[in-house]
Design a protein around this motif. Structure first.
Motif, PDB file in Angstrom:
ATOM      1  N   ARG A 131      -6.920   3.751   6.104  1.00 53.55           N
ATOM      2  CA  ARG A 131      -7.125   4.916   6.957  1.00 53.55           C
ATOM      3  C   ARG A 131      -6.124   4.901   8.103  1.00 53.55           C
ATOM      4  O   ARG A 131      -5.708   3.845   8.554  1.00 53.55           O
ATOM      5  CB  ARG A 131      -8.526   4.900   7.581  1.00 53.55           C
ATOM      6  N   LYS A 132      -5.800   6.088   8.586  1.00 51.84           N
ATOM      7  CA  LYS A 132      -4.980   6.217   9.785  1.00 51.84           C
ATOM      8  C   LYS A 132      -5.900   6.608  10.927  1.00 51.84           C
ATOM      9  O   LYS A 132      -6.635   7.593  10.843  1.00 51.84           O
ATOM     10  CB  LYS A 132      -3.891   7.265   9.574  1.00 51.84           C
ATOM     11  N   SER A 133      -5.893   5.838  11.997  1.00 49.50           N
ATOM     12  CA  SER A 133      -6.805   6.100  13.102  1.00 49.50           C
ATOM     13  C   SER A 133      -6.173   7.024  14.128  1.00 49.50           C
ATOM     14  O   SER A 133      -4.965   7.227  14.162  1.00 49.50           O
ATOM     15  CB  SER A 133      -7.203   4.781  13.770  1.00 49.50           C
ATOM     16  N   GLY A 134      -7.046   7.603  14.971  1.00 42.71           N
ATOM     17  CA  GLY A 134      -6.567   8.480  16.021  1.00 42.71           C
ATOM     18  C   GLY A 134      -5.963   9.763  15.526  1.00 42.71           C
ATOM     19  O   GLY A 134      -5.173  10.394  16.218  1.00 42.71           O
ATOM     20  N   ASN A 183       4.755  12.697   0.679  1.00 47.89           N
ATOM     21  CA  ASN A 183       4.376  13.139  -0.665  1.00 47.89           C
ATOM     22  C   ASN A 183       3.268  12.272  -1.270  1.00 47.89           C
ATOM     23  O   ASN A 183       3.461  11.077  -1.502  1.00 47.89           O
ATOM     24  CB  ASN A 183       5.599  13.110  -1.583  1.00 47.89           C
ATOM     25  N   PRO A 184       2.088  12.850  -1.547  1.00 45.32           N
ATOM     26  CA  PRO A 184       0.974  12.093  -2.118  1.00 45.32           C
ATOM     27  C   PRO A 184       1.342  11.396  -3.424  1.00 45.32           C
ATOM     28  O   PRO A 184       2.148  11.897  -4.212  1.00 45.32           O
ATOM     29  CB  PRO A 184      -0.101  13.160  -2.351  1.00 45.32           C
ATOM     30  N   PHE A 239      -7.785   9.438   5.608  1.00 43.52           N
ATOM     31  CA  PHE A 239      -7.486   8.577   4.471  1.00 43.52           C
ATOM     32  C   PHE A 239      -6.016   8.750   4.086  1.00 43.52           C
ATOM     33  O   PHE A 239      -5.562   9.867   3.840  1.00 43.52           O
ATOM     34  CB  PHE A 239      -8.393   8.975   3.302  1.00 43.52           C
ATOM     35  N   VAL A 240      -5.269   7.642   4.037  1.00 41.09           N
ATOM     36  CA  VAL A 240      -3.831   7.765   3.761  1.00 41.09           C
ATOM     37  C   VAL A 240      -3.358   6.987   2.537  1.00 41.09           C
ATOM     38  O   VAL A 240      -2.229   7.186   2.086  1.00 41.09           O
ATOM     39  CB  VAL A 240      -2.983   7.341   4.985  1.00 41.09           C
ATOM     40  N   GLY A 241      -4.167   6.084   1.987  1.00 43.30           N
ATOM     41  CA  GLY A 241      -3.666   5.372   0.817  1.00 43.30           C
ATOM     42  C   GLY A 241      -4.578   4.265   0.348  1.00 43.30           C
ATOM     43  O   GLY A 241      -5.646   4.030   0.913  1.00 43.30           O
ATOM     44  N   GLU A 242      -4.114   3.575  -0.696  1.00 44.60           N
ATOM     45  CA  GLU A 242      -4.866   2.456  -1.256  1.00 44.60           C
ATOM     46  C   GLU A 242      -3.888   1.356  -1.668  1.00 44.60           C
ATOM     47  O   GLU A 242      -2.731   1.631  -2.004  1.00 44.60           O
ATOM     48  CB  GLU A 242      -5.693   2.915  -2.452  1.00 44.60           C
ATOM     49  N   VAL A 243      -4.373   0.146  -1.642  1.00 45.22           N
ATOM     50  CA  VAL A 243      -3.532  -1.000  -1.985  1.00 45.22           C
ATOM     51  C   VAL A 243      -3.420  -1.127  -3.497  1.00 45.22           C
ATOM     52  O   VAL A 243      -4.428  -1.097  -4.210  1.00 45.22           O
ATOM     53  CB  VAL A 243      -4.095  -2.295  -1.380  1.00 45.22           C
ATOM     54  N   VAL A 244      -2.206  -1.256  -3.988  1.00 42.55           N
ATOM     55  CA  VAL A 244      -1.948  -1.469  -5.404  1.00 42.55           C
ATOM     56  C   VAL A 244      -1.658  -2.941  -5.684  1.00 42.55           C
ATOM     57  O   VAL A 244      -2.067  -3.497  -6.701  1.00 42.55           O
ATOM     58  CB  VAL A 244      -0.761  -0.592  -5.872  1.00 42.55           C
ATOM     59  N   ASP A 245      -0.950  -3.591  -4.750  1.00 46.72           N
ATOM     60  CA  ASP A 245      -0.580  -4.995  -4.945  1.00 46.72           C
ATOM     61  C   ASP A 245      -0.270  -5.615  -3.581  1.00 46.72           C
ATOM     62  O   ASP A 245      -0.006  -4.899  -2.606  1.00 46.72           O
ATOM     63  CB  ASP A 245       0.643  -5.090  -5.859  1.00 46.72           C
ATOM     64  N   TYR A 246      -0.341  -6.947  -3.536  1.00 48.10           N
ATOM     65  CA  TYR A 246       0.034  -7.645  -2.306  1.00 48.10           C
ATOM     66  C   TYR A 246       0.803  -8.910  -2.652  1.00 48.10           C
ATOM     67  O   TYR A 246       0.341  -9.731  -3.453  1.00 48.10           O
ATOM     68  CB  TYR A 246      -1.201  -8.011  -1.481  1.00 48.10           C
ATOM     69  N   GLN A 260       0.243   6.140  -1.715  1.00 53.11           N
ATOM     70  CA  GLN A 260      -0.018   7.052  -0.617  1.00 53.11           C
ATOM     71  C   GLN A 260      -0.903   8.214  -1.053  1.00 53.11           C
ATOM     72  O   GLN A 260      -0.771   8.728  -2.167  1.00 53.11           O
ATOM     73  CB  GLN A 260       1.314   7.568  -0.086  1.00 53.11           C
ATOM     74  N   ARG A 261      -1.802   8.650  -0.176  1.00 52.85           N
ATOM     75  CA  ARG A 261      -2.651   9.810  -0.444  1.00 52.85           C
ATOM     76  C   ARG A 261      -2.423  10.937   0.565  1.00 52.85           C
ATOM     77  O   ARG A 261      -2.640  12.104   0.248  1.00 52.85           O
ATOM     78  CB  ARG A 261      -4.128   9.392  -0.415  1.00 52.85           C
ATOM     79  N   ASN A 262      -2.073  10.579   1.810  1.00 50.14           N
ATOM     80  CA  ASN A 262      -1.746  11.564   2.831  1.00 50.14           C
ATOM     81  C   ASN A 262      -0.542  11.072   3.615  1.00 50.14           C
ATOM     82  O   ASN A 262      -0.092   9.936   3.420  1.00 50.14           O
ATOM     83  CB  ASN A 262      -2.941  11.796   3.770  1.00 50.14           C
ATOM     84  N   VAL A 263      -0.031  11.907   4.510  1.00 45.50           N
ATOM     85  CA  VAL A 263       1.171  11.560   5.259  1.00 45.50           C
ATOM     86  C   VAL A 263       0.969  10.263   6.034  1.00 45.50           C
ATOM     87  O   VAL A 263      -0.039  10.075   6.729  1.00 45.50           O
ATOM     88  CB  VAL A 263       1.550  12.686   6.238  1.00 45.50           C
TER      89      VAL A 263
END
Length: 432
Positions: free
Chosen positions: A408-411, A388-389, A329-336, A347-350
């Motif tokens: 999510r980041k795959s692999g 930085n988270p 898990f690396v992040g979530e969408v705030v806006d588009y 961002q939640r992870n690198v």
């Protein structure tokens, strides 16, 4: 005439207000939370009354319910103030409390009339006579003990019309539901009053203790350190059995898990229910994709608990892991920005330029892309890596995404293939 099947609710854990909102957005019909008293998760993000009120308002706006776990075993004096506490929950709009101690049940029933009471799994209800007993005392629902088999569940349903809640996913207790005192002995923390230190998940060694001699560890003669912990439960392959046997609520464990976990698991079980009620063939077509989705979140190995057999040593956690998630898990969408085709993400992870990522959202939406033109949101400075988270970032996204979608980041994981009979382990990198 074909039997009419009831739609069970998806009941998700919510350790914080953020998790509550995420769970409901991703398909939970109800959530269960902890207050700042009478619960069993002292380390979870337990709710203040103000947070409960906000959570209830959010849930009602989305046609969902909020339950509060008050399932501790009270010792002398612990019950003081419970009446006022239950009345406050009722007045806030909590739909039900989940209780195991008869004293708290009695106090709630007499001093907070109108607040529904559900019997906690900690009370170890394993037969229909027990359910009938609690129904006569005015309880609306019983959470079955996790030791109940599918055959027993079927028999229970035939003899009572009280609502049945049953666990379908998450951590299992190695001890009998509500009866463990291992933490009390090992760390002086009362498992049944909210202080469980999960001693069963510690790693233990084995020792040779010859009389009058120094103890000698036999570590090395066994492949890995031993744990008394059970693997996690997953019933995603058996949703038809739960629905056909009239379970009213499918319960997911994990108030201390992440929003990644909560969103994924709630979404998957909602999809499974929808698919089976549409048709058995529809469910079979999507079942493998649901299983694969669950393996994108961090969790232990999975099995079906006590539903179909008594768990043996292969359903305990020891030795190297046989499977781990392939995504992070690396992040979530705030806006588009649809015109610029740019997503603002928290961002939640690198995350770094060139990463293969997957966006997912409520309703089982999934789209994949590559991180391109990674930059800081505050000044649009181009960067190749964001370590930085909670940093706000911009990335180019060639399709519409929605605020609240997860990334999510795959692999990014490793799969361990481990043969317990030989002690041989092979490690391979997951494919992106």
């Amino acid at each position: 005439m074909q039997k009419k099947l009831n739609r069970p609710e998806v009941l998700a854990p919510a350790g914080t207000l953020e998790k509550l909102k995420v769970a409901i957005k991703y398909g939970a019909d109800a959530v269960y939370i902890g207050g700042q008293a009478y619960g069993l998760r002292s380390r979870a993000g337990n709710f203040s009354f103000e947070e409960m009120a906000e959570g209830v308002a959010f849930a009602k706006a989305h046609h969902a319910k909020v339950y509060v776990a008050a399932n501790m075993v009270t010792h002398e004096g612990n019950e003081k103030g419970a009446g006022e506490w239950f009345r406050t929950l009722r007045d806030i709009g909590i739909s039900a409390v989940i209780v195991s101690d008869p004293a708290l049940i009695s106090i709630c029933a007499s001093e907070a009339p109108g607040l529904a009471i559900h019997l906690s799994t900690q009370a170890s209800a394993t037969n229909y006579e027990t359910l009938q007993f609690w129904q006569k005392l005015g309880l609306e629902r019983v959470v079955l003990a996790r030791e109940v088999s599918m055959n027993e569940l079927s028999e229970i349903r035939k003899h009572t019309d009280i609502e049945i809640e049953a666990f379908v996913h998450g951590a299992m207790c190695i001890s009998y539901s509500g009866r463990c005192v291992l933490s009390n002995y090992m760390s002086l923390r009362d498992a049944n009053r909210g202080g469980c230190s999960q001693s069963c998940r510690w790693k233990y060694d084995l020792y040779d203790l010859p009389f009058g001699q120094e103890r000698k560890s036999i570590h090395g003669e066994i492949p890995e350190a031993f744990s008394m912990s059970a693997v996690d439960m997953s019933m995603i392959d058996h949703i038809p059995d739960m629905i056909e046997n009239g379970v009213n609520s499918l319960k997911i464990e994990g108030r201390m898990k992440s929003i990644h976990y909560v969103s994924t698991v709630a979404m998957v079980y909602k999809k499974a229910i929808d698919a089976y009620l549409e048709g058995a063939d529809v469910y079979e077509k999507v079942k493998q994709s649901l299983v694969d989705e669950l393996w994108k979140v961090a969790q232990r190995e999975l099995d079906t608990g006590f539903y179909y057999s008594t768990p043996d040593e292969n359903k305990q956690l020891f030795g190297a892991r046989r499977k781990i998630p392939e995504y992070k898990f690396v992040g979530e969408v705030v806006d588009y920005d649809a015109e610029a085709m740019v997503a603002t993400i928290r961002q939640r992870n690198v995350i770094q330029e060139g990463d293969a990522i997957e966006f997912y959202g409520p309703g089982f939406r999934h789209v994949e892309t590559i991180v391109q033109n990674l930059r800081l949101a505050e000044n649009d400075e181009i960067i190749d890596r964001a370590p930085n988270p909670m940093t706000l970032l911009h990335i180019d996204v060639p399709f519409a995404v929605v605020p609240g979608d997860m990334i999510r980041k795959s692999g990014s994981g490793l799969i361990n293939l481990y043969d317990k009979s030989t002690g041989v382990r092979k490690t391979v990198r997951a494919q992106a």
